[in-house]
Design a protein around this motif. Structure first.
Motif, PDB file in Angstrom:
ATOM      1  N   ASP A  68      -7.329  -3.851  -1.402  1.00 29.02           N
ATOM      2  CA  ASP A  68      -6.340  -2.806  -1.683  1.00 29.02           C
ATOM      3  C   ASP A  68      -5.901  -2.014  -0.461  1.00 29.02           C
ATOM      4  O   ASP A  68      -5.268  -0.968  -0.606  1.00 29.02           O
ATOM      5  N   ALA A 113      -9.678   3.527 -10.458  1.00 30.72           N
ATOM      6  CA  ALA A 113      -9.330   3.598  -9.059  1.00 30.72           C
ATOM      7  C   ALA A 113     -10.473   3.345  -8.120  1.00 30.72           C
ATOM      8  O   ALA A 113     -10.272   3.197  -6.953  1.00 30.72           O
ATOM      9  N   LEU A 145       0.698   3.841  -0.968  1.00 32.74           N
ATOM     10  CA  LEU A 145       0.789   4.945  -1.914  1.00 32.74           C
ATOM     11  C   LEU A 145       0.530   6.277  -1.231  1.00 32.74           C
ATOM     12  O   LEU A 145       1.199   7.282  -1.521  1.00 32.74           O
ATOM     13  N   TRP A 186      -2.147  -1.529  -0.250  1.00 34.75           N
ATOM     14  CA  TRP A 186      -1.716  -0.814  -1.463  1.00 34.75           C
ATOM     15  C   TRP A 186      -2.002   0.675  -1.346  1.00 34.75           C
ATOM     16  O   TRP A 186      -1.132   1.507  -1.530  1.00 34.75           O
ATOM     17  N   ARG A 187      -3.252   1.028  -1.038  1.00 30.71           N
ATOM     18  CA  ARG A 187      -3.602   2.452  -1.011  1.00 30.71           C
ATOM     19  C   ARG A 187      -2.940   3.152   0.175  1.00 30.71           C
ATOM     20  O   ARG A 187      -2.560   4.322   0.068  1.00 30.71           O
ATOM     21  N   GLN A 206      -1.195   8.920  -7.115  1.00 30.42           N
ATOM     22  CA  GLN A 206      -0.671   8.799  -8.472  1.00 30.42           C
ATOM     23  C   GLN A 206      -0.438  10.171  -9.109  1.00 30.42           C
ATOM     24  O   GLN A 206       0.561  10.376  -9.813  1.00 30.42           O
ATOM     25  N   ALA A 235      -5.363   6.500  -3.457  1.00 27.01           N
ATOM     26  CA  ALA A 235      -4.382   6.033  -4.434  1.00 27.01           C
ATOM     27  C   ALA A 235      -4.354   6.922  -5.667  1.00 27.01           C
ATOM     28  O   ALA A 235      -3.294   7.160  -6.256  1.00 27.01           O
ATOM     29  N   GLN A 277       1.171  -5.865  -2.910  1.00 28.80           N
ATOM     30  CA  GLN A 277       0.982  -5.196  -1.623  1.00 28.80           C
ATOM     31  C   GLN A 277       2.312  -5.159  -0.863  1.00 28.80           C
ATOM     32  O   GLN A 277       2.675  -4.149  -0.252  1.00 28.80           O
ATOM     33  N   SER A 313      -9.640   2.570  -4.112  1.00 27.91           N
ATOM     34  CA  SER A 313      -8.495   3.173  -4.784  1.00 27.91           C
ATOM     35  C   SER A 313      -7.589   2.152  -5.385  1.00 27.91           C
ATOM     36  O   SER A 313      -6.605   1.768  -4.826  1.00 27.91           O
ATOM     37  N   GLY A 314      -7.875   1.575  -6.361  1.00 28.80           N
ATOM     38  CA  GLY A 314      -6.947   1.160  -7.259  1.00 28.80           C
ATOM     39  C   GLY A 314      -6.682  -0.061  -7.946  1.00 28.80           C
ATOM     40  O   GLY A 314      -5.995   0.073  -8.884  1.00 28.80           O
ATOM     41  N   ARG A 315      -7.151  -1.245  -7.639  1.00 29.02           N
ATOM     42  CA  ARG A 315      -6.545  -2.369  -8.323  1.00 29.02           C
ATOM     43  C   ARG A 315      -7.521  -3.154  -9.164  1.00 29.02           C
ATOM     44  O   ARG A 315      -7.145  -4.176  -9.720  1.00 29.02           O
ATOM     45  N   GLY A 346       1.489   2.083 -10.941  1.00 26.72           N
ATOM     46  CA  GLY A 346       0.570   1.958 -10.989  1.00 26.72           C
ATOM     47  C   GLY A 346       0.290   1.418 -11.670  1.00 26.72           C
ATOM     48  O   GLY A 346       1.133   1.984 -10.813  1.00 26.72           O
TER      49      GLY A 346
END
Length: 407
Positions: A50, A24, A57, A53-54, A326, A322, A108, A399-401, A17
């Protein structure tokens, strides 16, 4: 390929992460005028930066917790791949081939590899994705967020995790004789001066290395060759003082010592965003927990995980898939129960942000005999919980980047 992705780089930054996305949620939900999001996608926030990515995860976290993700969700992720093997954050129409406007990136792609490799049955997809990553490796052995971009610690580390997940030996994946570990060593700070032993995200405009806790968590995980859902390691160098980083293992030990010091005051990392120096950084703290555990600093990891148990539930509820993933990774790395993490069932909450799983399995289900010996009451109530999840509405904020990595 670099210029056309500059906007995406500014809006969606590299991993870890975990890892790792620290803030997030900053993306608004889709407006009513926008097309409806796929039912198989986790979260209901705008997936432009994202989505893959999410999704990756979420699926990886469910697998880690012993839950079989819905086939539709897995198929959606695999179906996002471009013909050359790369993944963009989100392709609304996968019938259209990727082109020069498709903002594919290494993060990604690497996250998708880790999730699909763990789930199994997608070798063709992961092999093609690994091939693309190898084709865009930089001459220093590392990777930037986009193809051809300058190598950074976070991107190089999440790619190392992907290579390992796909059965590759990262040390043997070389460009001009340089491996990913060479790139990481080049981004590790010396043992003298400010930030001793930490990793920088990238050299600054003057070419200097500035300590970055987020990048350090990523660098430690990458230096030990582990992925986003790493378990506790057996480094044997936990708590060692900083020494010249002449090997990935020593660089990981140095980074772990830096993280331990950074966590010592309050049990958590603080935000690096301007004006937010005193604010806890839940996402990066979770990434640090996984990194420390993977490196072998299990006691230090456990202390930070205990802080997350007491304080991170609200952050995860606001932040979505995400973030829950985590925390599940942090629980897994330290041996905590993700279904009772500070009084929160992280697995149930994560599952509620996406389509209902088709079935559930126990992570400890090694043999039928062991399964039969387990308390039947646990199985009944766990099954009831999963059934209830199917009726829970999806809740999600980005969620997240969207975190600036470089101080």
């Amino acid at each position: 390929m670099n210029v056309r992705r500059s906007a995406a780089v500014l809006a969606a930054v590299a991993v870890i992460g975990a890892a790792a996305p620290a803030t997030a949620d900053s993306s608004p939900s889709p407006s009513p005028s926008q097309p409806a999001l796929p039912a198989a996608l986790y979260g209901d926030g705008d997936p432009q930066y994202d989505g893959v990515w999410r999704q990756s995860l979420a699926l990886l976290a469910q697998h880690t917790a012993g839950v079989a993700p819905p086939k539709a969700a897995v198929d959606w992720l695999a179906g996002q791949q471009c013909a050359d093997g790369a993944f963009a954050p989100y392709r609304a129409d996968t019938t259209k081939a990727c082109d020069d406007k498709s903002m594919v990136d290494t993060n990604q792609t690497a996250a998708a590899i880790q999730a699909l490799a763990a789930l199994g049955g997608h070798d063709a997809v992961t092999d093609k994705a690994v091939g693309w990553l190898k084709s865009v490796q930089n001459k220093d052995g590392g990777w930037g967020y986009t193809a051809g971009g300058a190598s950074d610690t976070n991107s190089t580390s999440v790619v190392i995790g992907a290579l390992a997940a796909a059965g590759e030996k990262p040390a043997e994946v070389r460009k001009d004789g340089k491996s990913p570990y060479d790139a990481l060593l080049g981004l590790a700070l010396p043992c003298e001066g400010d930030g001793a032993g930490a990793f920088a995200f990238q050299p600054d405009k003057k070419g200097e290395l500035i300590a970055n806790a987020d990048a350090t968590a990523a660098g430690v995980l990458g230096a030990v060759g582990a992925g986003l859902a790493a378990g506790p390691g057996k480094s044997g160098r936990a708590g060692a003082r900083c020494e010249k980083a002449d090997s990935p293992g020593q660089a990981a030990a140095n980074g772990a010592a830096y993280l331990t010091d950074a966590l010592a005051q309050g049990g958590h990392l603080v935000s690096a965003l301007p004006g937010s120096e005193d604010q806890p950084d839940y996402g990066n703290t979770a990434d640090a927990v996984v990194a420390l555990a993977a490196q072998g600093s299990t006691e230090q990891a456990g202390t930070a995980a205990a802080w997350l148990e007491k304080n991170a539930a609200g952050w995860a509820a606001q932040s979505g898939p995400a973030a829950y993933a985590q925390l599940i990774f942090a629980a897994h790395a330290t041996g905590a129960d993700p279904r009772a993490f500070g009084g929160t069932d992280l697995v149930e909450r994560l599952t509620a942000t996406g389509p209902a799983p088709e079935k559930a399995t126990r992570a400890s289900d090694d043999t039928k005999e062991a399964e039969d010996k387990e308390d039947s009451g646990f199985g009944v109530w766990w099954f009831v919980g999963v059934c209830l999840v199917a009726g829970i509405g999806i809740g999600f904020l980005f969620s997240g980047r969207a975190k600036k990595r470089q101080p």
